[in-house]
Write a protein that holds these residues in place. Structure first.
Motif: not given
Length: 272
Positions: A200-229
């Motif tokens: 359920r990839t769409d549902a996962a991204r939607k829930q991540l956006a609820k917590a994180l706001g924008s899911t744009a990756i602006t730094t590698k650290r932010r990318g790894w945060l999203m990967a860990a989530w």
């Protein structure tokens, strides 16, 4: 008078001992080669950083990931995340509890009667975390004062000293879930359904956006945060693969963490 044994009895005894040793040796190596799946049935997560190693259950990992995502959305420093983790470890063991002292509930054991929000709101880890951080940033010099003092200023607990012992574990979690340490979160869960449910990839991204706001990756650290989530929420959304920046996590109990390789670059997190 000493008992005497015939050569036949001694020979049989030697054969029995040799067979016993041989069977034990064979079983030892058979068990070593048997997949851990045979003895591991419960899902788990492991967090590995230079600060140390922790084992979590999936709910603890999901809440840890949520706290880090909310902090990133609010652009808070890692110290704020450490304080939040230490508080949650003491209050609920990083679990979204439906009960507590008097009317306390949720991850931070916040009380509706004290103006933290409704029961429904406080059972939402995103809402509860936002409320915690909203109060934390009001604490003067919260980044520099002792952790227990900062946490107590928010919680007003009867035993504010109890937060301090969790600081070490909180630092391990913060290093991993904020993305400062790449490839730090590895989870596994058993496939209980045949055929396996679709991710359920769409549902996962939607829930991540609820917590994180924008899911744009602006730094590698932010990318790894999203990967860990994503890895922490893998069981919830039936994810079996997460790829980021040339590394891949697979839902494989034999895998020792992330593996090198994968199509995902530094600008997106791949879910499957």
């Amino acid at each position: 008078m000493r008992p005497r044994f015939s050569r036949a009895v001694i020979t049989i005894a030697i054969i029995v001992v040799v067979l016993a040793v041989g069977v034990s040796f064979g079983l030892y190596h058979l068990l070593k080669r048997t997949p851990r799946l045979a003895v591991q049935e419960d899902p788990f997560c492991v967090v590995k950083t230079p600060e140390g190693v922790l084992t979590l259950d999936p709910e603890q990992a999901q809440i840890s990931a949520t706290i880090a995502a909310v902090a990133a959305r609010r652009r808070l420093p890692e110290r704020a995340v450490v304080i939040a983790y230490a508080t949650a470890l003491q209050e609920s063991k990083l679990l979204n509890l439906t009960y507590g002292d008097r009317d306390s509930l949720g991850v931070f054991q916040q009380r509706p009667s004290q103006g933290w929000g409704s029961k429904k709101q406080l059972m939402d880890p995103v809402y509860a975390t936002n409320k915690f951080f909203a109060e934390l940033v009001k604490v003067k010099n919260y980044r520099k004062i002792p952790l227990a003092d900062a946490a107590q200023a928010v919680q007003r607990s009867a035993g504010g000293y109890a937060y301090a012992p969790h600081e070490g574990d909180a630092k391990i979690l913060a290093a991993a879930f904020t993305g400062r340490v790449p490839q730090a979160v590895h989870c596994w869960y058993p496939a209980k359904q045949t055929p396996a449910p679709k991710p359920r990839t769409d549902a996962a991204r939607k829930q991540l956006a609820k917590a994180l706001g924008s899911t744009a990756i602006t730094t590698k650290r932010r990318g790894w945060l999203m990967a860990a989530w994503s890895v922490a929420h893998a069981e919830k959304y039936a994810l079996t693969k997460v790829g980021y920046n040339g590394a891949t996590w697979l839902n494989d109990i034999e895998a020792d963490g992330w593996q090198r390789g994968g199509a995902a670059g530094a600008r997106r997190v791949e879910l499957a």
